[in-house]
Design an enzyme around this catalytic site. Sequence first.
Site, PDB file in Angstrom:
ATOM      1  N   TYR A   1       0.831  -1.203   0.000  1.00 48.19           N
ATOM      2  CA  TYR A   1       0.000   0.000   0.000  1.00 48.19           C
ATOM      3  C   TYR A   1       0.864   1.251   0.000  1.00 48.19           C
ATOM      4  CZ  TYR A   1      -3.406   3.512   1.416  1.00 48.19           C
ATOM      5  OH  TYR A   1      -4.189   4.643   1.474  1.00 48.19           O
TER       6      TYR A   1
ATOM      7  N   LYS B  35      -1.367  21.613  -2.463  1.00 46.44           N
ATOM      8  CA  LYS B  35      -0.547  20.430  -2.770  1.00 46.44           C
ATOM      9  C   LYS B  35      -1.112  19.682  -3.980  1.00 46.44           C
ATOM     10  CE  LYS B  35       1.416  16.285  -0.550  1.00 46.44           C
ATOM     11  NZ  LYS B  35       0.957  15.253  -1.494  1.00 46.44           N
TER      12      LYS B  35
ATOM     13  N   GLN C 163      -3.055  18.508   7.004  1.00 47.95           N
ATOM     14  CA  GLN C 163      -3.437  18.322   5.598  1.00 47.95           C
ATOM     15  C   GLN C 163      -4.922  18.006   5.506  1.00 47.95           C
ATOM     16  OE1 GLN C 163      -4.206  14.955   4.442  1.00 47.95           O
ATOM     17  NE2 GLN C 163      -4.805  15.655   2.402  1.00 47.95           N
TER      18      GLN C 163
ATOM     19  N   THR D  73      -4.752  19.405  -0.158  1.00 50.01           N
ATOM     20  CA  THR D  73      -4.466  18.480  -1.257  1.00 50.01           C
ATOM     21  C   THR D  73      -5.575  18.552  -2.296  1.00 50.01           C
ATOM     22  OG1 THR D  73      -3.257  16.995   0.222  1.00 50.01           O
ATOM     23  CG2 THR D  73      -4.037  16.072  -1.862  1.00 50.01           C
TER      24      THR D  73
ATOM     25  N   HIS E 176       1.528  13.208  -6.105  1.00 46.61           N
ATOM     26  CA  HIS E 176       0.977  12.319  -5.074  1.00 46.61           C
ATOM     27  C   HIS E 176       1.804  11.040  -4.965  1.00 46.61           C
ATOM     28  CE1 HIS E 176      -2.848  12.414  -2.653  1.00 46.61           C
ATOM     29  NE2 HIS E 176      -2.424  11.199  -2.352  1.00 46.61           N
TER      30      HIS E 176
ATOM     31  N   ARG F 213      -5.025   1.861  -8.034  1.00 43.04           N
ATOM     32  CA  ARG F 213      -3.789   1.279  -7.515  1.00 43.04           C
ATOM     33  C   ARG F 213      -3.915  -0.241  -7.554  1.00 43.04           C
ATOM     34  NH1 ARG F 213      -4.305   5.694  -2.659  1.00 43.04           N
ATOM     35  NH2 ARG F 213      -4.143   7.511  -4.039  1.00 43.04           N
TER      36      ARG F 213
ATOM     37  N   ARG G 195       0.799   8.071  -7.157  1.00 38.56           N
ATOM     38  CA  ARG G 195      -0.347   7.266  -6.720  1.00 38.56           C
ATOM     39  C   ARG G 195      -1.667   7.722  -7.335  1.00 38.56           C
ATOM     40  NH1 ARG G 195       0.269   4.181  -2.301  1.00 38.56           N
ATOM     41  NH2 ARG G 195      -1.750   4.695  -1.368  1.00 38.56           N
TER      42      ARG G 195
ATOM     43  N   TYR H  26      -8.213  17.143   2.631  1.00 39.19           N
ATOM     44  CA  TYR H  26      -8.704  16.853   1.286  1.00 39.19           C
ATOM     45  C   TYR H  26      -9.955  17.682   0.997  1.00 39.19           C
ATOM     46  CZ  TYR H  26      -5.780  12.647   0.946  1.00 39.19           C
ATOM     47  OH  TYR H  26      -4.732  11.776   0.883  1.00 39.19           O
TER      48      TYR H  26
END
Length: 396
Positions: free
Chosen positions: A24, A251, A127, A155, A275, A164, A278, A129
């Site tokens: 991960y 970011k 941080q 972000t 990122h 992923r 990712r 989102y």
Amino acid sequence: MIISAASDYRAAAQRILPPFLFHYMDGGAYSEYTLRRNVEDLSEVALRQRILKNMSDLSLETTLFNEKLSMPVALAPVGLCGMYARRGEVQAAKAADAHGIPFTLSTVSVCPIEEVAPAIKRPMWFQLYVLRDRGFMRNALERAKAAGCSTLVFTVDMPTPGARYRDAHSGMSGPNAAMRRYLQAVTHPQWAWDVGLNGRPHDLGNISAYLGKPTGLEDYIGWLGNNFDPSISWKDLEWIRDFWDGPMVIKGILDPEDARDAVRFGADGIVVSNHGGRQLDGVLSSARALPAIADAVKGDIAILADSGIRNGLDVVRMIALGADTVLLGRAFLYALATAGQAGVANLLNLIEKEMKVAMTLTGAKSISEITQDSLVQELSKAPAAALAPMAKGNAA
């Protein structure tokens, strides 16, 4: 295992962690092309050796957002740190604090804001989102302010999660994921004892404080998946700028025009970032994107960079390419998984020593003296050239 370089921590972490956790953090999106290029492009940036410069008074100290840093490094926001070491966010924050650099707490941390902030002396960064549930965002911002967080890292490169593929193979997701994770955990006794048994609760502390405690990891994943917001625009960020009165960093910048938009918006800083490879596979590495962005906005806004930084030489390379400060992500997570706070502390010492060697042998006595002149010019200009429009006759 002997740890003599930052890269040694990756191998050590792979031995200790259940595969679903190692892959991960180690994996990227799709075929992981950008993940590989992040490291490879940065390693190909050639430093320019200079000699007989009297480097006896060398200093790594710098200032960012009115904070004094012992070196131009901060720990990046990394989710689920508390699954890699017992109360991992607290351990990583303590190591950063002792070294005199900032720690950034992720929205999706295991340990909540209220557990991490009191454990350190300097204000941490937080941080956030962009999520559909604006109530959660406001709640998180209010708690971050109440805890004394100094800088908001916003972000913006995750309006939808990247694909992923490694996660399905490793057991983080995919068929029978819960059973696969359990079987992996019981066959990795060091992790099972330190984190599996003694690192509880295993929830996302910042989210559970808002939602109540979901019953399992899948509940968090489902809530997050439903809340990423593809409709986000600069206009949607205005209420956050009005609400947050401290430094605000955007970011996920890879294009010079987006960097200019961040300046126009009134952001205090940007993070040149993909990122960690990712999100969208096939985009430029941060090392290749950084020079053109620096050309566009250097001096108008603080420029931070992440993705691909594994050692002190990489820090110097990123500074020379145009960054003011860098963020460490996977590098510190490998160390955290290996030896907790002591591992991160040792990693930071290694990076500092590597930076001092690089600066001594390139003739840069201070961070401000690390410039394009610190690089072999033919190679240092190559990343910026990648952004030039392709001639029609050369299209492939």
